[in-house]
Structure formats: C-alpha cells, structure tokens
Design an enzyme around this catalytic site. Sequence first.
Site, mmCIF file in Angstrom:
data_model
loop_
_atom_site.group_PDB
_atom_site.id
_atom_site.type_symbol
_atom_site.label_atom_id
_atom_site.label_comp_id
_atom_site.label_asym_id
_atom_site.label_seq_id
_atom_site.Cartn_x
_atom_site.Cartn_y
_atom_site.Cartn_z
ATOM 1 N N GLN A 73 -28.822 -41.830 13.311
ATOM 2 C CA GLN A 73 -27.731 -42.134 12.405
ATOM 3 C C GLN A 73 -27.623 -43.648 12.198
ATOM 4 O O GLN A 73 -27.647 -44.422 13.155
ATOM 5 C CB GLN A 73 -26.421 -41.551 12.944
ATOM 6 C CG GLN A 73 -26.497 -40.035 13.051
ATOM 7 C CD GLN A 73 -25.170 -39.380 13.370
ATOM 8 O OE1 GLN A 73 -24.893 -38.311 12.858
ATOM 9 N NE2 GLN A 73 -24.377 -39.981 14.223
ATOM 10 N N ASN A 77 -23.252 -47.761 4.639
ATOM 11 C CA ASN A 77 -24.615 -47.803 5.168
ATOM 12 C C ASN A 77 -25.387 -49.066 4.805
ATOM 13 O O ASN A 77 -26.358 -49.413 5.491
ATOM 14 C CB ASN A 77 -25.391 -46.565 4.705
ATOM 15 C CG ASN A 77 -24.946 -45.313 5.425
ATOM 16 O OD1 ASN A 77 -24.903 -45.273 6.650
ATOM 17 N ND2 ASN A 77 -24.593 -44.280 4.672
ATOM 18 N N ARG A 129 -25.898 -41.128 3.326
ATOM 19 C CA ARG A 129 -25.244 -40.705 2.084
ATOM 20 C C ARG A 129 -24.618 -41.903 1.381
ATOM 21 O O ARG A 129 -24.142 -42.836 2.017
ATOM 22 C CB ARG A 129 -24.184 -39.658 2.437
ATOM 23 C CG ARG A 129 -23.513 -38.988 1.270
ATOM 24 C CD ARG A 129 -22.765 -37.758 1.755
ATOM 25 N NE ARG A 129 -21.660 -38.097 2.615
ATOM 26 C CZ ARG A 129 -20.409 -38.329 2.195
ATOM 27 N NH1 ARG A 129 -20.139 -38.287 0.898
ATOM 28 N NH2 ARG A 129 -19.455 -38.589 3.039
ATOM 29 N N SER A 155 -25.118 -33.351 9.078
ATOM 30 C CA SER A 155 -26.338 -34.148 9.144
ATOM 31 C C SER A 155 -27.528 -33.295 9.597
ATOM 32 O O SER A 155 -28.682 -33.605 9.270
ATOM 33 C CB SER A 155 -26.152 -35.351 10.074
ATOM 34 O OG SER A 155 -25.773 -34.937 11.372
ATOM 35 N N ARG A 165 -1.810 -36.354 40.748
ATOM 36 C CA ARG A 165 -1.840 -36.770 42.148
ATOM 37 C C ARG A 165 -3.147 -37.461 42.517
ATOM 38 O O ARG A 165 -3.306 -37.938 43.640
ATOM 39 C CB ARG A 165 -1.659 -35.545 43.057
ATOM 40 C CG ARG A 165 -0.307 -34.866 42.901
ATOM 41 C CD ARG A 165 -0.055 -33.910 44.062
ATOM 42 N NE ARG A 165 1.071 -33.051 43.812
ATOM 43 C CZ ARG A 165 0.991 -31.808 43.351
ATOM 44 N NH1 ARG A 165 -0.198 -31.278 43.094
ATOM 45 N NH2 ARG A 165 2.075 -31.080 43.165
#
Length: 240
Positions: free
Chosen positions: A104, A18, A8, A79, A162
């Site tokens: 991506q 990008n 985008r 997306s 613990r």
Amino acid sequence: MLAVIPARGGSKGVPKKNIKELAGKPLIAYTIEAAIESDIFEKVIVSTDSREIAEVAVAYGAEVPFLRPGVISGDMVSSDDVILHALSFFREQGTVFDEVCKLQATSPLRNSWHLKEAYKLFYERKADFLVSVCECEHSPLWSGVIGKDLRLDNFIPEQVKRSCRQELQTYYRLNGAIYMGKTRQFIENRSFLGENSIAYIMEQKESVDIDSQLDFKIAESIIEDVKEYRHETCMRGDIG
C-alpha cells in the site's frame, strides 16, 4: 513474485493523497522505490484509475500495464479485489506469478530492507501468507464501549483494572505495510489472512499509515529525523 501497489485517484480525506508530496517526493514514490530496491520482485506495478498517478508511477520506475476500470475503483472496492484483478489481467496475457505481494502506497516508512527480511521469513517458514504487524500503541484491554448515558460502570473488566500495564498480554495490529502470499492460495482465499499465515513484526515508528494531514506530518518528521541521523553519522565517520 508480482508486487502490486494499489493507488486509486479519488481520496476524500486528503485530495490526491497518493501523489501528494512527502519530504520532497510523491507519497507513492517511497513504496515504488522500496519495491524496486528490494530486488525480490519480477514486476512492480501500480494499479490505478488515474492517468496522473500513472505518470508519476512510471517516472519513479514502476510499470502501469493498464488503467483500472471504474468497477473496481470505488470506495466500496477492497484492495484485495484490486490484486485479484491484476492477477487476472496477467493471466489473460499468458503470465502467471507463483507469488503476489500487496504494497500500500500509504506506508512510506516500509523500506527495501523490510521487504527482503519479510520475504526471507515467508520463504523459510514455507508460509502461504505473510502480513506485517506492529505492537498496539495502547492495549485494547483498556478500551470499551460507551453508551448514550456516558456511564463507565463496566467499561473495563475488574481483572484488567487490578493489573499493571506490564502484566497485560501484548497485542499487535495490522499495519498495512506488507501483504505476501502464494498466488493460488490467495485466489482461493481472496485474502492474505488465511491458513498458514505468519506475521512479520515491524516497529511502531515504521508503521505510520497515511490517512490524514496529521499522518503526513508525523511521517515527514520521522523521515527528517532519519536523514539528520544519517548525516550526523556520516560526518562523525569523516571526522574519525
């Protein structure tokens, strides 16, 4: 398999993220080059609403068969909706892909070797979906919710307090680098996380997801370290 790189134009955190330069080339170039070099895709396309991004994408070898309409370019659009739109576009053109992969642009350290290995695993396991993950930097068991009073009375469960770190279960997180799926199942599920999904595990240092200026600096440092290592290895080979 169709590779779709969502990119985008609008980015609030880092303007023009990008196509911002990272170690000498635009951020999106790393993903385009990795996809093409992997040689596992019939098409590598960039889905964008920006002509500027489209020009950069084409210059690095990707196809930009359309400019994404505004209705699927806003902040609230997922997306996965972008992938569905791309599949619909090609279906209307008479082209149907059996498999689809979302890559991506914000994962520049994912390379062609990762893609080949992930696809091999996806194919051999006869999976419907494959999603890349990495080990969590810190165990979520050591985290909790803090109220307005800032009290930590029950912040971490007693059994966790613990335990030493080595005794705790290993947790993984989505790293955003690779999403693969069979097209029919993806369209039905509208997500890459569904039945018959498997994980592809990547190293933390390969899983930087660019979302801020700090992320750019971290990724650039890793890229430069890799370049230096390769140079030193090459020099030692020449000397030997």
